[in-house]
Each structure stands twice: as structure tokens, then as C-alpha cells.
Design an enzyme around this catalytic site. Structure first.
Site, PDB file in Angstrom:
ATOM      1  N   LYS A 127       0.872  -1.179   0.000  1.00 26.03           N
ATOM      2  CA  LYS A 127       0.000   0.000   0.000  1.00 26.03           C
ATOM      3  C   LYS A 127       0.910   1.230   0.000  1.00 26.03           C
ATOM      4  O   LYS A 127       2.048   1.161   0.456  1.00 26.03           O
ATOM      5  CB  LYS A 127      -0.842   0.031   1.273  1.00 26.03           C
ATOM      6  CG  LYS A 127      -1.883  -1.060   1.367  1.00 26.03           C
ATOM      7  CD  LYS A 127      -3.267  -0.489   1.072  1.00 26.03           C
ATOM      8  CE  LYS A 127      -4.357  -1.524   1.207  1.00 26.03           C
ATOM      9  NZ  LYS A 127      -4.686  -1.804   2.610  1.00 26.03           N
ATOM     10  N   HIS A 130       1.871   6.940   2.536  1.00 22.03           N
ATOM     11  CA  HIS A 130       1.368   8.281   2.212  1.00 22.03           C
ATOM     12  C   HIS A 130       1.526   9.251   3.386  1.00 22.03           C
ATOM     13  O   HIS A 130       2.009   8.876   4.450  1.00 22.03           O
ATOM     14  CB  HIS A 130      -0.084   8.218   1.738  1.00 22.03           C
ATOM     15  CG  HIS A 130      -1.015   7.602   2.734  1.00 22.03           C
ATOM     16  ND1 HIS A 130      -1.503   8.268   3.812  1.00 22.03           N
ATOM     17  CD2 HIS A 130      -1.529   6.351   2.788  1.00 22.03           C
ATOM     18  CE1 HIS A 130      -2.291   7.480   4.500  1.00 22.03           C
ATOM     19  NE2 HIS A 130      -2.323   6.296   3.911  1.00 22.03           N
ATOM     20  N   HIS A 133       0.953   8.566   7.004  1.00 24.65           N
ATOM     21  CA  HIS A 133       1.894   7.789   7.818  1.00 24.65           C
ATOM     22  C   HIS A 133       2.967   8.636   8.470  1.00 24.65           C
ATOM     23  O   HIS A 133       3.751   8.151   9.263  1.00 24.65           O
ATOM     24  CB  HIS A 133       2.618   6.744   6.960  1.00 24.65           C
ATOM     25  CG  HIS A 133       1.721   5.663   6.479  1.00 24.65           C
ATOM     26  ND1 HIS A 133       1.456   5.457   5.153  1.00 24.65           N
ATOM     27  CD2 HIS A 133       1.013   4.729   7.156  1.00 24.65           C
ATOM     28  CE1 HIS A 133       0.617   4.449   5.026  1.00 24.65           C
ATOM     29  NE2 HIS A 133       0.335   3.988   6.221  1.00 24.65           N
TER      30      HIS A 133
HETATM   31  N1  ARG Z   1      -0.395  -1.502   9.957  1.00 20.33           N
HETATM   32  C1  ARG Z   1      -1.350  -0.768  10.714  1.00 20.33           C
HETATM   33  C2  ARG Z   1      -1.951   0.333   9.864  1.00 20.33           C
HETATM   34  O1  ARG Z   1      -1.333   0.794   8.927  1.00 20.33           O
HETATM   35  C3  ARG Z   1      -0.763  -0.136  11.936  1.00 20.33           C
HETATM   36  C4  ARG Z   1      -0.176  -1.094  12.911  1.00 20.33           C
HETATM   37  C5  ARG Z   1      -0.166  -0.542  14.275  1.00 20.33           C
HETATM   38  N2  ARG Z   1       0.478  -1.380  15.214  1.00 20.33           N
HETATM   39  C6  ARG Z   1      -0.078  -2.407  15.844  1.00 20.33           C
HETATM   40  N3  ARG Z   1       0.671  -3.092  16.675  1.00 20.33           N
HETATM   41  N4  ARG Z   1      -1.316  -2.719  15.661  1.00 20.33           N
HETATM   42  O2  ARG Z   1      -3.062   0.763  10.158  1.00 20.33           O
END
Ligand code: ARG
Length: 566
Positions: A127, A130, A133
Site C-alpha cells: 500500500k 502516504h 503515515h
Molecule cells: N499496519 C497498521 C496500519 O497501517 C498499523 C499497525 C499498528 N500497530 C499495531 N501493533 N497494531 O493501520
């Protein structure tokens, strides 16, 4: 370093046996303005103990304490005792300390032997990386640096979103329509296209959904073809992300993302069952959280595949075992508040006392001025593009203001990227904010370039003035309002870092260095530094050196560079 607050405590303690030093210390306040003193102590509790009116106790104490080498004045005002720090002591204390400690000034060993995990950034592979983030990435990096500076053993983890049903979709889409060469040329955009197309077609074709589920199952079963495709997707995505991490100068100790926990899931499922926490519902498993005013958390789907929540539980258990953390911090958007409340509650219900040490650090949203920020509609603003634009805009500004600057490109990078980071860290993290180019890149006002510019300006001043750190300085020459003001802000800097750590708010540091830069510029505009009066020049250069040192440290803690010339 001489601690004036402790001296306040000692002075009071010497007159009042009845209070413990800690009790005194917590009551000490910092008055809203320096005209009211540097520290204030309310005497209400003493008034109770001695059964006298607060003003009379305050007056009595003020008279007894007034003769103290650290305070030029101890004054009673109503129910308060106000302490005025001796200014020459202050200047001497702080400048000696910075001279001694240099870039270590403000650091500490308070975290010695304690491990703090800072999990941040954690984008989803395949993905776009962007502008949404940027917050987790920049806030997390600053917290990581702040904890490290305070002596904690820190671990930076990027919990990559590299697992889940969406990879079933991607594999299936790739097998239907994918072209390896096309994808490798522009991985994220092409993978995104596949993903979008898959979702569109799946809306009218249930078959596709089943196929995706099938492929994710295969991935969990370690089917070779699925695994290979997934690994490739992960690798090309990470390569893209690393471009941004390089630009931001960010490194992680671990990229153990969601997939890392796939083989640790069965144990967690067993444990949850064994502890009687799981409830079956139409073949799926969940943990009821109604008692805690939360919806149930789905742990395993009826086809046996696990979920985001399950992986977070597994990750926390693994981290405790592996790192025996003191704190396990998650820098993740506030949209995920419920998710974190749920799984941290589950950890608690599993009987793990350290559940409280898992801390979600939420933050608000960022949007762009023209409203372009929506992944769903494909209107994505890539973080890399934002950073590149910041760099090229900065280069334009440099070309206008200082076209002969050496290393223009490098400086433009440091300033452009720094400006974006600074904007991010300027406000309380929970606040939503609108990203503005004009504000971000301005050299005036409360911006990154302004602080960096102040730093660079001091640097050239030190060079021009032939500053020599080893020379003795007559501190008593630094006695103007604007000089004392700088000294005060520098003196408070170590405490600000601790506050930033305790509240997990890097913006405390940001604000402090802006204040320091402003105070310095105010001083500089009214007081020439390179003067004929040799002693005065030495003293002012010393103050400048101390300011530069602290700005440099502060910028570093935020994850910014401090160019020597701009
Ligand atoms: N990958 C997730 C996102 O982009 C965020 C992860 C956050 N960390 C976790 N331990 N859940 O929304």
C-alpha cells in the site's frame, strides 16, 4: 548541576520539620511569569498544621529563609512564598554545566537497565506510504530518541502490516492479471491497482472472495507458491518504504511485522481457550468484552484464519518474553483506540500484570490544505513526494536568499525535511492539523527553518568571534534581561526532556527550542556579540555557544539535522 528546586525544598525543610522533602517538592509550583519568582510554594498545608493564617505563616517563613545564597529574594505574597533565583548563580550554573557536558547536556541515566520498546510507522505493505503515515513515523522516532537520551535501552520496532486476508486478495489478483515486470517498475502503484481492481470485481463476483480466502489460508499453511509471491511483495514494498526512512534518517531494530507472529498464533489461541476467555460463535472465536463496555474482539474466523487483534496479542506476549520491557509503546492513530483498548484488556484478562505497560500513544489526523487525502479514492499523496517537494521548495528559497551557499543540495534536504518533521511535532499529538506549505517552510516564526537558521547563525558567529571553549569567562557580565532569559530556558531544558518522555509528547521539546531560538534572536538583535570589550565578547560568545549546543541537541531529539550553514 545545581538544582534550584531542590534548594527551595531544603530551605523550606530547614524551617519545617513536619513535612517530608517529597511532600514539599510536589507542592512547588512554577509561577506564570518570572516577575512572580522562579518557584512558588503555597503554605496552605502548613497553615493547617500550625493553625495559623496562611499569610502570617508565609511572612514568618519568608523572614527566616531570606538569607540564602541561591536566591536573591524570598518573598511572601498572600499564601505563597516566592523564590527568586540568584541570577548570577543561574548563569554560572547553566553555562558551566553545558561547557562540561556539551552534547550530553540534558541526557540522563534515569532509564538505565529499563527497556522501552517504541513501535512506530508500521505501514501496510503493498500500500502507498502516504502522508497519513508521517505522524506515527516522526512522532515515534522522536520518542525513540528521547527515551534513548534519557538512558533507556530502547528498541525501535516496525510492526509491518504484512499479513492478513488482503494478501490472499493480492496473490489471487496477481495470478489473474499481474505482470512481474510492470510491477517491479512501480511496485506500490501497480500493486495498489491490482488491489483496487480485485475489490471492484469482487463486488459482483463472490467467487473472487473465496479465492482470496483460499490463498490466504494457503499462505498460512506455508504453500510454497503463496509464500514466494508474498515474500516478493514484502521485499519490493520494503524497498520503497526504505527510501523514505533513509530520507528521514530513521532506522529500526526490528521489522517483525504481523507475519512474524503467524506461527505463534496457535499457542495464543490455546492459551485463550485454556483460560476460559474464548467464546465460540458460529464457528468463529471471540472474546466477550461487554463487561468493559466494549464490543467483542474477534480472535479467529470460522475458516481458522487469525486476525489483526490476535496478532497484536501474540506480539505483546512475544515482546515481553524477548525484551522483558519496562514499557511497550505503540504510536498509532487514534482511530485505533478501540482496538488497543480491546487487546490490552484481553492481555490483562489473561492474567498478565504487564498489560499496563503496553501503552497506546494515539495522535490526530493530518490533512492537506486542498483536501487531498484519501486512500480510498486513490487520491494518495505519497510521503516521498511531500518530502521531495519540501526539498525543492527549500532549494528555491536558498537560491533566492543565499545563492552562493556551499552544499546547497544537502542543506536543502536537511532544511526541507526538517521543516516537515518540525511541523509534525509542533502541536500536541492528539490534535488534528492541516498541513500548510507556507507555514512549514517559512524562515520566520515558529518553524523548523527558523530554529535551524538560528543555530547556523550562531555557528558563524562563533567562527567569526574565534570562540574558544577553554577560556575563562566572567559570567557576571551576562546580566541583562535578555541574557538571563536565555539562561533560564537553557536551564529548564533537561526537565523539558523528562516531561516530554513522561507525557510521550515530543512537542514539549519543539516548543522549548523555539522559545530558546526566539530568546536568542531577541538578545542578538539588541546586544552585539562581537564587541571590542574583550571580556564581554567572551561572555556573550559563551552564552551563544551554550544556546547552539542546546538547539543542536533539541533538533536531534526531534529527528532533525542542524546544518552549520544555511
Ligand atoms: N499496519 C497498521 C496500519 O497501517 C498499523 C499497525 C499498528 N500497530 C499495531 N501493533 N497494531 O493501520
Amino acid at each position: 548541576m545545581l538544582n534550584f528546586k531542590e534548594e527551595v525544598v531544603k530551605a523550606i525543610k530547614s524551617q519545617v520539620e513536619e513535612l517530608e522533602e517529597d511532600e514539599i517538592s510536589v507542592q512547588i509550583e512554577v509561577p506564570p511569569s518570572y516577575e512572580m519568582g522562579d518557584y512558588a510554594f503555597p503554605v496552605f498545608r502548613l497553615a493547617k498544621i500550625f493553625r495559623k493564617s496562611p499569610p502570617s505563616i508565609a511572612e514568618e517563613l519568608a523572614n527566616k529563609i531570606s538569607d540564602n545564597p541561591y536566591f536573591s529574594k524570598v518573598e511572601n505574597k498572600g499564601a505563597y512564598l516566592n523564590f527568586f533565583v540568584d541570577k548570577s548563580k543561574l548563569v554560572e550554573t547553566i553555562l558551566d554545566e553545558i561547557k562540561e557536558e556539551r552534547d550530553k547536556f540534558g541526557s540522563s541515566e534515569m532509564g538505565k537497565g529499563k527497556t522501552v520498546i517504541v513501535e512506530y510507522s508500521s505501514p501496510n505493505i503493498a500500500k502507498p506510504f502516504h502522508i497519513g503515515h508521517i505522524r506515527t513515523t516522526v512522532i515515534g522516532n522522536a520518542l525513540f530518541k528521547i527515551y534513548t537520551f534519557l538512558g533507556y535501552d530502547t528498541v525501535a520496532i516496525n510492526h509491518l502490516g504484512d499479513y492478513g486476508t488482503q494478501f490472499g486478495m493480492l496473490i489471487s489478483a496477481y495470478k489473474r492479471w499481474g505482470d512481474k515486470d510492470v510491477i517491479e517498475k512501480d511496485p506500490i502503484n501497480e500493486l495498489l491497482k491490482l488491489y483496487v481492481r480485485f475489490n471492484e470485481e469482487a463486488d459482483n463476483n463472490e467467487e473472487l472472495r473465496n479465492e482470496a480466502r483460499h490463498w490466504f489460508k494457503e499462505l498460512e499453511n506455508k504453500n510454497e507458491e503463496a509464500l514466494k509471491l508474498w515474500e516478493w511483495i514484502r521485499e519490493i514494498s520494503l524497498k520503497e518504504f526504505n527510501k523514505v526512512y533513509d530520507m528521514l534518517n530513521i532506522k529500526f531494530d526490528s521489522y517483525a511485522g504481523e507475519s512474524f507472529y503467524s506461527d505463534k498464533m496457535p499457542d495464543i489461541i490455546e492459551e485463550l481457550k485454556g483460560k476460559g476467555l474464548m467464546k465460540e460463535s458460529e464457528g468463529a472465536y471471540l472474546v466477550e468484552l461487554e463487561e468493559y463496555d466494549m464490543p467483542p474482539a474477534l480472535i479467529m474466523k470460522s475458516d481458522g484464519s487469525t486476525l489483526y487483534t490476535t496478532r497484536d496479542i501474540a506480539a505483546a506476549v512475544y515482546r515481553k518474553k524477548t525484551y522483558d520491557f519496562y514499557k511497550n509503546i505503540y504510536v498509532v492513530a487514534s482511530q485505533q483506540n478501540l482496538h488497543f483498548k480491546q487487546w490490552i484488556k484481553i492481555i490483562e484478562l489473561m492474567g498478565y500484570k504487564w498489560a499496563n505497560d503496553c501503552i497506546h500513544i494515539p495522535f490526530g489526523m493530518v490533512s492537506l490544505e486542498d483536501g487531498t487525502l484519501s486512500t480510498r479514492k486513490g487520491r494518495v499523496v505519497f510521503l516521498e513526494d511531500v518530502l521531495n517537494k519540501a526539498i525543492s521548495n527549500t532549494l528555491d528559497i536558498i537560491n533566492e536568499r543565499n545563492p552562493n551557499l556551499e552544499n546547497k543540495e544537502e542543506v536543502a534536504k536537511q532544511v526541507g525535511i526538517g521543516a516537515v518533521i518540525f511541523q509534525e511535532l509542533f502541536n500536541q499529538r492528539i490534535k488534528d492539523y492541516v498541513f500548510s506549505w507556507d507555514r512549514t517552510l517559512s524562515f520566520e516564526g515558529e518553524t523548523g527553518p527558523y530554529v535551524q537558521y538560528t543555530h547556523a547563525r550562531i555557528n558563524s558567529l562563533l567562527e567569526r568571534g574565534d570562540f574558544d571553549l577553554e577560556e575563562k569567562v566572567d559570567y557576571s557580565l551576562l546580566n541583562s534581561e535578555s541574557e538571563i532569559n536565555i539562561a533560564r530556558l537553557l536551564y529548564n531544558f533537561p526537565q523539558v526532556i523528562v516531561d516530554a518522555m513522561e507525557k510521550n509528547e515530543p512537542y514539549f521539546v519543539t516548543r522549548q527550542i523555539v522559545e530558546i531560538a526566539k530568546a536568542y534572536n531577541k538578545f542578538y538583535n539588541s546586544s552585539p556579540v562581537i564587541v571590542d570589550h574583550k571580556e564581554l565578547k567572551k561572555a556573550r560568545l559563551m552564552l551563544s555557544f551554550a544556546t547552539k549546543t542546546v538547539l543542536n541537541t533539541g533538533l536531534g531529539l526531534l529527528g532533525m539535522e542542524a546544518p552549520e550553514r544555511m
